[in-house]
Design an enzyme around this catalytic site. Sequence first.
Site: not given
Length: 595
Positions: A183, A38, A36, A178
């Site tokens: 995540d 960001e 994942d 998040h």
Amino acid sequence: MGDGTSMTPEVARWECQRTFDELGRPLRDVTFTVVDLETTGGSAEAGSMITEIGAVKVRGGEVLGEFQTLVNPHTEIPPFIAVLTGISNSMVSDAPPIDSALPAFLEFAAGTVLVAHNAPFDVGFLRHFAERQGRPWPRFEVVDTAKLARRVITRDDAPNCKLSSLALAFRSTTTPNHRALSDARATVDVLHGLMERLGGLGVHTLEELQTFSSRVSTAQRKKRHLAEGLPHAPGVYLFRDDRGQVLYVGTSRDLRTRVRSYFTASETRSRMGEMVGLAQSVQGITCSTALEAEVRELRLIAQHKPRYNRRSRFPEKVHFVKLTREAWPRLSLVKKVLDDDADYLGPFGSRQVAEKCLAALHETFPVRQCSDRFGRQPSRTPCVLAEMGRCLSPCDGSVDHATYASVVRVLRDTLLQRPDEVVEAINSRMAGLAEDQRFEEASVHRDRLAAFVRASSRTQRLSSLTRCPELVAVRREDDGRWAVHVVRYGRLAAAGVIPSGADARQYVEELGDSAETVLPGLGPVGAATAEESEKVLRWLESPGVRLVDVQGEWSCPVFGAGGRTAVHDAVEESRRALVPFGERRDLSPVARPAR
């Protein structure tokens, strides 16, 4: 060509040494890296940067390791992104840049299958920065849990397929917040939950997971065993019902993989699902080359006429435009080529198209259209066409034999050599109609011209091949081996691949000696169907083909309908003549290749 039902020693030996990929990799043995990211925005192409990478490596339900790092984007993080993720500019100021973080992640994930929720986003960012750094992107296989969930989860399970909703539905021990690692951990639980649910539907391998579709029934999946005895080789496959009748014939470069897809998810056409429900066995016929497989497929479809095949079932249902050989020749539509020294144009798969072509010829050449037979000195009452000036009217002696014969000679040359007369006549007619703003009528003539040019081109190309007693050609395939094909009168008589280390010349000679004996047929496509000869032609005209031997002459008329000039001129004239009408309809049917 031989029957091809037995495997060659090379294929048999290869079959004994299959890898896990060929057998299908059990999910419990696959190592996944769930990742994942960001980021500062939604598009790497638009300048968005990665701010955090989190990943979890798992196999068989066990966590093997975790990876987490903040990434310095060297740009300001938008305030709303900082609020959403909790990652501030001060947090990433001392973090490594993507130039250092990405290589570390790629090393962590090497040799695994990537998993992400909405994988195109995360994988797209990673690939973008790998390319920007000049790093080759590893050939990762990818599983998208969002895409998979949309095929499995119903509204009763979760209100939507967002990660937060799925984590709640599968009782994940980690709540998505998040942040990349959290995540990723939640996505691991979602992946395991999806795999557990799919296991009850017969999905047990990575290949089945990647191709899963809810449109494939459980009963359909249970028939996967029908593909187990097939080889990973090019060939033809036949689905049969409980009475042994052929339901469907197909072809593939990899028989086992293709047939297996009917029982997983790659094949989701409703009629194919119905066919698989009736199937009780699958027969595979290995072929030396892809062309041999395509040709054998056509022949088997024509032989068995399977109800689930829509194409090529009735190659005998064709039409020809015939220019007769008699005292006063005429044009007619026929379904069969006879040994009568007449000239034939075709074949046409549709009578309607054949009639358009016939109309184009009648519009250009005023030969008689009646079907009566009469001698060299007829004395009859002229028909309506004669009174309209559309027939030379040999029936009442209005034209002498020499004049009529000269028109027929030009007509025969138009059929067999060059289409100029028809193209010029109809283009002139269309231009006149366009000037009078009679665009609908002009479009009718345009369609007739298109039908004629395509038919003439097809006939000339087919005739050029089918009149050759033998043609031998070779081509180096993608695997480096040389494919050899022997073609006789337009029919594929033999196919093979030169074995490694073999004497190429001797192999080609032996293949020719063992090839099928083919006798010349009648008309443009006598020894094979038009579709078979066209497949052979496409292969012969493909890049890299080398001619080894040609008996006879393989050539087309320089100014024939297949020539670039004739087709191009016909299209351009049609466009110029029908410019106003072109605002409402496509004006380029002549440019489409013959089928």
